[in-house]
Design a protein around this motif. Structure first.
Motif, PDB file in Angstrom:
ATOM      1  N   ARG A  77     -59.039 -40.064  29.631  1.00  0.00           N
ATOM      2  CA  ARG A  77     -59.425 -39.122  30.675  1.00  0.00           C
ATOM      3  C   ARG A  77     -60.895 -39.239  31.090  1.00  0.00           C
ATOM      4  NH1 ARG A  77     -56.034 -35.568  27.369  1.00  0.00           N
ATOM      5  NH2 ARG A  77     -54.250 -34.838  28.576  1.00  0.00           N
ATOM      6  N   SER A  78     -61.628 -40.162  30.553  1.00  0.00           N
ATOM      7  CA  SER A  78     -63.055 -40.207  30.798  1.00  0.00           C
ATOM      8  C   SER A  78     -63.381 -40.483  32.265  1.00  0.00           C
ATOM      9  CB  SER A  78     -63.723 -41.258  29.909  1.00  0.00           C
ATOM     10  OG  SER A  78     -63.071 -42.489  30.016  1.00  0.00           O
ATOM     11  N   VAL A  79     -64.551 -40.009  32.698  1.00  0.00           N
ATOM     12  CA  VAL A  79     -64.930 -40.044  34.102  1.00  0.00           C
ATOM     13  C   VAL A  79     -65.088 -41.476  34.621  1.00  0.00           C
ATOM     14  CG1 VAL A  79     -67.413 -39.917  33.638  1.00  0.00           C
ATOM     15  CG2 VAL A  79     -66.518 -39.047  35.791  1.00  0.00           C
ATOM     16  N   GLY A  80     -65.529 -42.404  33.770  1.00  0.00           N
ATOM     17  CA  GLY A  80     -65.744 -43.776  34.218  1.00  0.00           C
ATOM     18  C   GLY A  80     -64.595 -44.708  33.899  1.00  0.00           C
ATOM     19  N   ALA A  81     -63.432 -44.153  33.678  1.00  0.00           N
ATOM     20  CA  ALA A  81     -62.295 -44.954  33.218  1.00  0.00           C
ATOM     21  C   ALA A  81     -61.930 -46.073  34.185  1.00  0.00           C
ATOM     22  CB  ALA A  81     -61.087 -44.056  32.988  1.00  0.00           C
ATOM     23  N   GLY A  82     -61.850 -45.759  35.469  1.00  0.00           N
ATOM     24  CA  GLY A  82     -61.389 -46.737  36.447  1.00  0.00           C
ATOM     25  C   GLY A  82     -62.267 -47.967  36.522  1.00  0.00           C
ATOM     26  N   ALA A  83     -63.579 -47.759  36.652  1.00  0.00           N
ATOM     27  CA  ALA A  83     -64.505 -48.882  36.782  1.00  0.00           C
ATOM     28  C   ALA A  83     -64.537 -49.721  35.516  1.00  0.00           C
ATOM     29  CB  ALA A  83     -65.907 -48.353  37.103  1.00  0.00           C
ATOM     30  N   ALA A  84     -64.572 -49.074  34.364  1.00  0.00           N
ATOM     31  CA  ALA A  84     -64.608 -49.808  33.100  1.00  0.00           C
ATOM     32  C   ALA A  84     -63.332 -50.604  32.905  1.00  0.00           C
ATOM     33  CB  ALA A  84     -64.820 -48.832  31.936  1.00  0.00           C
ATOM     34  N   ARG A  85     -62.202 -49.987  33.158  1.00  0.00           N
ATOM     35  CA  ARG A  85     -60.920 -50.654  32.968  1.00  0.00           C
ATOM     36  C   ARG A  85     -60.804 -51.878  33.880  1.00  0.00           C
ATOM     37  NH1 ARG A  85     -57.888 -46.852  34.468  1.00  0.00           N
ATOM     38  NH2 ARG A  85     -57.481 -45.830  32.487  1.00  0.00           N
ATOM     39  N   GLU A  86     -61.287 -51.760  35.105  1.00  0.00           N
ATOM     40  CA  GLU A  86     -61.174 -52.873  36.062  1.00  0.00           C
ATOM     41  C   GLU A  86     -61.962 -54.090  35.584  1.00  0.00           C
ATOM     42  OE1 GLU A  86     -62.130 -53.875  40.772  1.00  0.00           O
ATOM     43  OE2 GLU A  86     -62.284 -51.823  40.018  1.00  0.00           O
ATOM     44  N   GLN A  87     -63.199 -53.880  35.099  1.00  0.00           N
ATOM     45  CA  GLN A  87     -64.006 -55.002  34.623  1.00  0.00           C
ATOM     46  C   GLN A  87     -63.359 -55.687  33.423  1.00  0.00           C
ATOM     47  OE1 GLN A  87     -68.357 -54.628  34.421  1.00  0.00           O
ATOM     48  NE2 GLN A  87     -68.128 -52.550  35.198  1.00  0.00           N
ATOM     49  N   ILE A  88     -62.863 -54.891  32.516  1.00  0.00           N
ATOM     50  CA  ILE A  88     -62.248 -55.445  31.306  1.00  0.00           C
ATOM     51  C   ILE A  88     -60.951 -56.159  31.649  1.00  0.00           C
ATOM     52  CG2 ILE A  88     -61.211 -54.833  29.084  1.00  0.00           C
ATOM     53  CD1 ILE A  88     -63.294 -52.496  29.030  1.00  0.00           C
ATOM     54  N   MET A  89     -60.175 -55.606  32.559  1.00  0.00           N
ATOM     55  CA  MET A  89     -58.913 -56.221  32.955  1.00  0.00           C
ATOM     56  C   MET A  89     -59.149 -57.567  33.623  1.00  0.00           C
ATOM     57  SD  MET A  89     -55.645 -56.000  32.861  1.00  0.00           S
ATOM     58  CE  MET A  89     -55.247 -54.281  32.546  1.00  0.00           C
ATOM     59  N   GLN A  90     -60.191 -57.668  34.438  1.00  0.00           N
ATOM     60  CA  GLN A  90     -60.500 -58.934  35.103  1.00  0.00           C
ATOM     61  C   GLN A  90     -60.797 -60.029  34.081  1.00  0.00           C
ATOM     62  OE1 GLN A  90     -63.718 -58.025  37.781  1.00  0.00           O
ATOM     63  NE2 GLN A  90     -62.381 -57.160  39.360  1.00  0.00           N
ATOM     64  N   ALA A  91     -61.573 -59.683  33.046  1.00  0.00           N
ATOM     65  CA  ALA A  91     -61.890 -60.667  32.008  1.00  0.00           C
ATOM     66  C   ALA A  91     -60.648 -61.052  31.222  1.00  0.00           C
ATOM     67  CB  ALA A  91     -62.957 -60.096  31.068  1.00  0.00           C
ATOM     68  N   THR A  92     -59.778 -60.088  30.971  1.00  0.00           N
ATOM     69  CA  THR A  92     -58.546 -60.352  30.233  1.00  0.00           C
ATOM     70  C   THR A  92     -57.636 -61.281  31.021  1.00  0.00           C
ATOM     71  OG1 THR A  92     -58.666 -58.174  29.161  1.00  0.00           O
ATOM     72  CG2 THR A  92     -56.532 -59.281  29.151  1.00  0.00           C
ATOM     73  N   GLN A  93     -57.468 -60.995  32.298  1.00  0.00           N
ATOM     74  CA  GLN A  93     -56.590 -61.805  33.139  1.00  0.00           C
ATOM     75  C   GLN A  93     -57.135 -63.212  33.336  1.00  0.00           C
ATOM     76  OE1 GLN A  93     -56.331 -59.207  36.564  1.00  0.00           O
ATOM     77  NE2 GLN A  93     -54.478 -58.206  35.794  1.00  0.00           N
ATOM     78  N   ALA A  94     -58.451 -63.370  33.213  1.00  0.00           N
ATOM     79  CA  ALA A  94     -59.061 -64.698  33.346  1.00  0.00           C
ATOM     80  C   ALA A  94     -58.882 -65.535  32.075  1.00  0.00           C
ATOM     81  CB  ALA A  94     -60.542 -64.558  33.678  1.00  0.00           C
ATOM     82  N   GLY A  95     -58.318 -64.926  31.040  1.00  0.00           N
ATOM     83  CA  GLY A  95     -58.046 -65.663  29.821  1.00  0.00           C
ATOM     84  C   GLY A  95     -59.175 -65.679  28.808  1.00  0.00           C
ATOM     85  N   HIS A  96     -60.210 -64.876  29.035  1.00  0.00           N
ATOM     86  CA  HIS A  96     -61.329 -64.828  28.098  1.00  0.00           C
ATOM     87  C   HIS A  96     -60.970 -63.970  26.884  1.00  0.00           C
ATOM     88  CE1 HIS A  96     -63.465 -66.699  31.296  1.00  0.00           C
ATOM     89  NE2 HIS A  96     -63.555 -65.610  32.036  1.00  0.00           N
ATOM     90  N   THR A  97     -61.615 -64.253  25.766  1.00  0.00           N
ATOM     91  CA  THR A  97     -61.498 -63.378  24.604  1.00  0.00           C
ATOM     92  C   THR A  97     -62.369 -62.157  24.850  1.00  0.00           C
ATOM     93  OG1 THR A  97     -61.100 -65.202  23.065  1.00  0.00           O
ATOM     94  CG2 THR A  97     -61.925 -63.145  22.132  1.00  0.00           C
ATOM     95  N   VAL A  98     -61.761 -60.993  24.917  1.00  0.00           N
ATOM     96  CA  VAL A  98     -62.494 -59.761  25.224  1.00  0.00           C
ATOM     97  C   VAL A  98     -62.958 -59.106  23.930  1.00  0.00           C
ATOM     98  CG1 VAL A  98     -62.303 -57.441  26.192  1.00  0.00           C
ATOM     99  CG2 VAL A  98     -61.323 -59.390  27.416  1.00  0.00           C
ATOM    100  N   LEU A  99     -64.247 -58.814  23.866  1.00  0.00           N
ATOM    101  CA  LEU A  99     -64.847 -58.137  22.724  1.00  0.00           C
ATOM    102  C   LEU A  99     -65.354 -56.778  23.189  1.00  0.00           C
ATOM    103  CD1 LEU A  99     -65.976 -58.004  19.829  1.00  0.00           C
ATOM    104  CD2 LEU A  99     -67.961 -59.330  20.627  1.00  0.00           C
ATOM    105  N   LEU A 100     -64.745 -55.712  22.682  1.00  0.00           N
ATOM    106  CA  LEU A 100     -65.123 -54.340  23.026  1.00  0.00           C
ATOM    107  C   LEU A 100     -65.892 -53.744  21.866  1.00  0.00           C
ATOM    108  CD1 LEU A 100     -61.704 -53.082  24.477  1.00  0.00           C
ATOM    109  CD2 LEU A 100     -63.599 -54.176  25.711  1.00  0.00           C
ATOM    110  N   ILE A 101     -67.122 -53.290  22.137  1.00  0.00           N
ATOM    111  CA  ILE A 101     -67.953 -52.714  21.085  1.00  0.00           C
ATOM    112  C   ILE A 101     -68.345 -51.308  21.497  1.00  0.00           C
ATOM    113  CG2 ILE A 101     -70.008 -52.983  19.669  1.00  0.00           C
ATOM    114  CD1 ILE A 101     -70.010 -55.939  20.380  1.00  0.00           C
ATOM    115  N   GLY A 102     -67.797 -50.318  20.801  1.00  0.00           N
ATOM    116  CA  GLY A 102     -68.055 -48.934  21.154  1.00  0.00           C
ATOM    117  C   GLY A 102     -68.880 -48.215  20.114  1.00  0.00           C
ATOM    118  N   HIS A 103     -69.905 -47.522  20.566  1.00  0.00           N
ATOM    119  CA  HIS A 103     -70.704 -46.679  19.683  1.00  0.00           C
ATOM    120  C   HIS A 103     -70.260 -45.239  19.848  1.00  0.00           C
ATOM    121  CE1 HIS A 103     -74.321 -44.075  18.904  1.00  0.00           C
ATOM    122  NE2 HIS A 103     -74.276 -44.759  17.762  1.00  0.00           N
ATOM    123  N   SER A 104     -70.108 -44.535  18.733  1.00  0.00           N
ATOM    124  CA  SER A 104     -69.726 -43.127  18.761  1.00  0.00           C
ATOM    125  C   SER A 104     -68.393 -42.948  19.495  1.00  0.00           C
ATOM    126  CB  SER A 104     -70.851 -42.307  19.404  1.00  0.00           C
ATOM    127  OG  SER A 104     -70.682 -40.939  19.178  1.00  0.00           O
TER     128      SER A 104
END
Length: 234
Positions: A77-104
């Motif tokens: 439900r986070s406010v920036g969900a759409g923009a963040a998801r789009e960037q990550i999805m683009q990298a995933t679809q391009a076949g890159h290994t996606v590394l997600l690093i979350g603090h807190s």
């Protein structure tokens, strides 16, 4: 050691009321170390799924709590969900290994994104949670999740945020009787870091956040991540 070098896309996800640029130096240092090992970093971005410190903290806290408690419903439900998801999805679809690093709270979001990518038929990203609340990780891809927490001299977690949430769940054994296991859905790797300071200090580089051996909090945090990635990327 594999000779097939991956192309990595690194995304850092901030938590509650975070200042712009909070994880940038950390992300740049991790990228530098990956480059030095011969890996191509195809994308690198800092994301603020709950907004930065200019947005009311009460709203952000509510969204983090909802994401944490509703994680099995795949609700983000986070406010920036759409923009963040789009960037990550683009990298995933391009076949890159996606590394997600979350603090807190960003670590909760990272697990949420991983769930959504896998549900959409994509490969599970690599996830690193740093000082995050505990949230259930599916057993089938828990080995792609690293959990880092600050610990005191007694070896116990001293970051108050890591006390929230749970990894427990009901598990059916051979007897087909459901039993509650405290760490049933814990990440595959859980590492305590003997750092100086508290929750905001995982990425500090200067004194007084340097130990007697000359290693800063940043050195130790990046070092633990690189050691974990060693078996997954190289």
């Amino acid at each position: 050691m594999s000779t097939n070098k991956a192309t990595v896309a690194i995304f850092t996800l901030a938590g509650l009321a975070t200042a712009q640029g909070f994880m940038d130096v950390f992300r740049d240092e991790l990228s530098r170390q990956l480059h030095s090992r011969g890996l191509a970093v195809s994308a690198s971005a800092s994301l603020y799924p709950y907004g930065d410190w200019s947005r009311r903290a009460a709203y952000q806290l509510l969204e983090i709590a909802r994401d944490l408690t509703d994680i099995h419903e795949k609700v983000w439900r986070s406010v920036g969900a759409g923009a963040a998801r789009e960037q990550i999805m683009q990298a995933t679809q391009a076949g890159h290994t996606v590394l997600l690093i979350g603090h807190s709270g960003g670590g909760v979001t990272a697990v949420q994104i991983a769930r959504q990518l896998i549900s959409a038929g994509h490969k599970a990203p690599l996830v690193v949670q740093i000082g995050s609340p505990k949230c259930p990780v599916p057993v089938v891809w828990k080995d792609r999740v690293l959990y880092l927490s600050l610990v005191g001299e007694d070896g116990r977690r001293s970051d108050p945020v890591t006390r929230f949430g749970r990894w427990g769940g009901w598990v059916t054994g051979r007897s087909r009787v459901a039993l509650w296991k405290r760490n049933a859905y814990a990440p595959g790797a859980i590492i305590g870091l003997p750092l100086i300071g508290s929750h905001p200090d995982y990425f500090r580089m200067q004194p007084p956040y340097v130990n007697e051996e000359g290693r800063s909090n940043m050195n130790q945090t990046v070092g633990a991540i690189m050691e974990w990635l060693e078996r997954r990327l190289f």
